[in-house]
Motif scaffolding. Structure first.
Motif, short mmCIF file in Angstrom:
data_model
loop_
_atom_site.label_atom_id
_atom_site.label_comp_id
_atom_site.label_asym_id
_atom_site.label_seq_id
_atom_site.Cartn_x
_atom_site.Cartn_y
_atom_site.Cartn_z
N LEU A 1 0.83 -1.20 0.00
CA LEU A 1 0.00 0.00 0.00
C LEU A 1 0.87 1.25 0.00
CD1 LEU A 1 -2.59 -1.06 2.73
CD2 LEU A 1 -2.84 -1.26 0.26
N GLY B 1 -2.76 4.74 1.73
CA GLY B 1 -3.58 3.55 1.94
C GLY B 1 -4.16 2.95 0.67
N GLU C 1 -3.83 0.87 -3.00
CA GLU C 1 -3.03 -0.28 -3.45
C GLU C 1 -1.94 0.19 -4.41
OE1 GLU C 1 -3.72 -4.35 -5.94
OE2 GLU C 1 -5.33 -3.68 -4.63
N GLY D 1 -9.57 -7.96 5.40
CA GLY D 1 -8.28 -7.30 5.19
C GLY D 1 -7.65 -6.90 6.51
N GLN D 2 -6.34 -7.07 6.61
CA GLN D 2 -5.59 -6.68 7.82
C GLN D 2 -4.32 -5.98 7.36
OE1 GLN D 2 -6.07 -7.27 11.33
NE2 GLN D 2 -4.31 -5.91 11.46
N ARG D 3 -4.14 -4.74 7.79
CA ARG D 3 -2.93 -3.98 7.42
C ARG D 3 -1.83 -4.23 8.43
NH1 ARG D 3 -5.09 1.77 4.99
NH2 ARG D 3 -6.39 0.79 3.41
N TYR E 1 1.63 -2.93 4.19
CA TYR E 1 1.05 -4.05 3.43
C TYR E 1 -0.36 -4.31 3.93
CZ TYR E 1 5.83 -5.23 2.04
OH TYR E 1 7.11 -5.21 1.52
N GLU E 2 -1.10 -5.10 3.14
CA GLU E 2 -2.41 -5.59 3.57
C GLU E 2 -2.56 -7.03 3.10
OE1 GLU E 2 -6.97 -4.07 3.69
OE2 GLU E 2 -6.00 -3.95 1.73
N ARG F 1 -5.21 -9.96 2.40
CA ARG F 1 -6.64 -10.09 2.10
C ARG F 1 -6.97 -11.58 2.00
NH1 ARG F 1 -6.49 -5.61 -2.69
NH2 ARG F 1 -6.13 -3.81 -1.32
#
Length: 189
Positions: free
Chosen positions: A60, A64, A66, A168-170, A178-179, A181
């Protein structure tokens, strides 16, 4: 002829009674347990409906949004409660990063799916590197720089419930955002 028929029937009944796969076959076919709707997997009827899972990791920007896909979407079909794990190693300008994901998905009430996952990111930086070695490597005239020891850079674990949408988790590694998914869909009819 009747003696042969009686012997054959007796032999078949003897095999049915001693075969382990048929040992629990009820003798009274009118009993409720003798229904063809009884699951093959015991009393776990959810095992009849597998889950389609997908995992991807994207880089990211600071805002925030992509920037690029680091680990492309990996999709697999698994049984309910089956343990899934994979590791992807990517090169970075400072070395290498290893993304390891362990995931277990289970059916929940209605169309909800529980996701239990662990994410481990390990990082190995390049060992001491001179400018001349770097330039020779970039021009493909020298060997690839050696990596230093691999260390834990980030770790996340969570249990979440989803219903059709991706979870999703950042997370951040060495200043890079990063994230992860995780996509999950039930294959129930």
């Amino acid at each position: 002829m009747r003696a042969l028929l009686a012997t054959t029937i007796t032999a078949l009944l003897g095999v049915t009674a001693t075969t382990p796969a048929l040992a629990h076959t009820p003798t009274d076919m009118r009993a409720p347990a003798a229904s063809f709707s009884t699951p093959m997997f015991g009393d776990r009827s959810e095992a009849l409906w597998p889950l389609e899972l997908g995992v991807e990791i994207v880089a990211l920007t600071d805002a925030g949004t992509e920037a690029k896909v680091v680990v492309p979407l990996r999709e697999v079909v698994v049984a309910d409660g089956q343990h899934l794990s994979f590791t992807e190693v990517v090169d970075t300008p400072r070395g290498q990063r290893s993304f390891g994901v362990e995931l277990v998905a289970r059916h929940h009430a209605g169309s909800k799916i529980e996701l239990e996952y662990d994410l481990v990111v390990r990082q190995a930086r390049f060992a001491e590197l001179t400018w001349s070695d770097y330039v020779l490597h970039r021009l493909a005239l020298g060997p690839r720089p050696s990596l230093g020891p691999e260390v834990l850079a980030a770790a996340r674990a969570d249990i979440v419930e989803t219903e059709g949408q991706a979870h999703g988790q950042r997370f951040s590694v060495d200043g890079d955002l990063y994230e992860i998914r995780i996509h999950a869909a039930s294959m129930r009819g």
